[in-house]
Each structure stands twice: as C-alpha cells, then as structure tokens.
Design a protein around this motif. Structure first.
Motif, PDB file in Angstrom:
ATOM      1  N   GLU A 139      50.385  49.737  13.981  1.00  0.00           N
ATOM      2  CA  GLU A 139      50.445  49.375  12.570  1.00  0.00           C
ATOM      3  C   GLU A 139      51.302  50.400  11.829  1.00  0.00           C
ATOM      4  OE1 GLU A 139      47.438  48.558   8.813  1.00  0.00           O
ATOM      5  OE2 GLU A 139      46.674  49.564  10.603  1.00  0.00           O
ATOM      6  N   TYR A 140      52.486  49.995  11.439  1.00  0.00           N
ATOM      7  CA  TYR A 140      53.421  50.892  10.756  1.00  0.00           C
ATOM      8  C   TYR A 140      52.841  51.430   9.447  1.00  0.00           C
ATOM      9  CZ  TYR A 140      57.625  52.680   8.560  1.00  0.00           C
ATOM     10  OH  TYR A 140      58.538  53.495   7.944  1.00  0.00           O
ATOM     11  N   GLN A 172      57.330  47.537  10.002  1.00  0.00           N
ATOM     12  CA  GLN A 172      56.530  46.785  10.970  1.00  0.00           C
ATOM     13  C   GLN A 172      57.411  45.885  11.830  1.00  0.00           C
ATOM     14  OE1 GLN A 172      53.162  47.322  11.320  1.00  0.00           O
ATOM     15  NE2 GLN A 172      53.456  46.189  13.225  1.00  0.00           N
ATOM     16  N   CYS A 213      50.226  42.902  19.087  1.00  0.00           N
ATOM     17  CA  CYS A 213      50.604  43.427  17.775  1.00  0.00           C
ATOM     18  C   CYS A 213      49.342  43.833  17.013  1.00  0.00           C
ATOM     19  CB  CYS A 213      51.366  42.372  16.975  1.00  0.00           C
ATOM     20  SG  CYS A 213      52.873  41.798  17.783  1.00  0.00           S
ATOM     21  N   THR A 247      49.920  42.004   5.975  1.00  0.00           N
ATOM     22  CA  THR A 247      50.483  42.714   4.817  1.00  0.00           C
ATOM     23  C   THR A 247      50.414  41.824   3.579  1.00  0.00           C
ATOM     24  OG1 THR A 247      51.959  43.905   6.322  1.00  0.00           O
ATOM     25  CG2 THR A 247      52.483  44.013   3.977  1.00  0.00           C
TER      26      THR A 247
END
Length: 187
Positions: free
Chosen positions: A43-44, A72, A89, A96
């Motif tokens: 998770e960016y 992301q 992922c 988001t």
C-alpha cells in the motif's frame, strides 16, 4: 497525468485485499504472496503518509490523494512485470476512492474515480472487522469500523465487483483466500 493512473495490460490474475484500516490486509497479502511464490503490491499510501506524518505531523489531505493514486499504480505496474501468473495487491484505486469519499464528504477527484472504476481485478478479498484494531500514527477511526466496513462492502456491490468476505483468525482467512484464488488459477 491520466496515464499515471492507468493499469497496464497483463494476463495476470489480480487479487485485491480491500477493507477498512487494521483488518489484516497487509499480513494476508504477504502470506498469499509467499504461498503462491509471487510478488505483492504494498500500500503506497502507508509509506507516503507515514513520511508526511514524520516530517510535518500532518495527516492525509485531499491534495495527497492523486499522488497516492499515482504511486500506487506505479508500484502495481512495476510489480506486474515481476509476477508469474498472480499478483496480490494490498490495495487499489477503488479503496483510495472509498477513503476519499468517507473522509472528504463524498468527494473524489474525477480522474481518480475514473481509473478506480476502469482498472480491473479478478477478485476482491474484503477483510472483516473481527480482528483487534491496532493503533499507529495513521489509523484514526477505531470507533467507525462497522460503518467503514459497510461502506467498503456497499462499494463492491454497487460496482458489481467479484468479492468474498474474509472473517475469522489469520489461518481461517488465509485458507479461504487460497481456496478462492485456486478456483481462479486452476479452473
């Protein structure tokens, strides 16, 4: 800018861990990647927002959402090239979008929304709130877990995404996730 939100084409099966904060998404992402000997997309937003908190003592603001989304998708597109048949992922742009709407009174940047709906995944693993909430610098809604879970579930239903709900302890969740992913890989 839009190209930075676009999912690059691939033949991989893509599975997203999806749900409210502190519901075991990262732990399960790592476990699934190990089980299938593949890579997982972290998770960016965690790294981005932790850096912001460490440097400015500020939390997420609306202006952060597009940089988070671009980061992301950069991670996902990069790691897609390193995966075998399956990519796990830890999140996606739809998550988001959910946070954007939940935190900013229903608002989501139109470009973020466009690609949150356009990018495709084979399976969403919706993590339930039946594991203990763990406090950290970024988590801030321990009393809204049920409301947030329902928001995530309603979003998947609204956009007709293929999903299952994962409940129970780590072992139970992992077993069910593997069963569902195996159906995609081997059927």
């Amino acid at each position: 800018m839009e190209k930075n939100l676009r999912q690059e084409p691939s033949d991989l099966i893509k599975v997203v861990l999806f749900g409210p904060e502190s519901t075991g998404k990262t732990t399960l992402s790592e476990q699934l990647a190990r089980h299938y000997n593949t890579v997982w997309v972290p998770e960016y937003a965690r790294e981005y927002l932790q850096d912001k908190w460490n440097n400015e003592r500020k939390t997420c603001e609306p202006k952060d959402l597009l940089p988070i989304a671009r980061g992301q998708m950069h991670l996902e597109n990069t790691l897609t090239k390193k995966a075998g048949d399956l990519l796990i992922c830890d999140t996606d742009l739809l998550e988001t979008k959910v946070y954007s709407e939940a935190y900013y009174v229903g608002h989501c940047d139109p470009q973020l929304e466009k690609y949150a709906l356009k990018n495709t995944y084979d399976l969403y693993l919706l993590t339930y709130i039946d594991i203990p909430w763990e406090k950290d610098d970024l988590r801030d809604k321990p009393d809204e877990r049920e409301k947030m879970f329902q928001y995530f579930k309603d979003t998947l239903e609204k956009y007709q995404k293929n999903f299952i709900i994962l409940k129970g302890d780590k072992a139970t969740r992992l077993k069910l996730a593997i069963e569902q992913i195996d159906k995609l890989l081997y059927s």
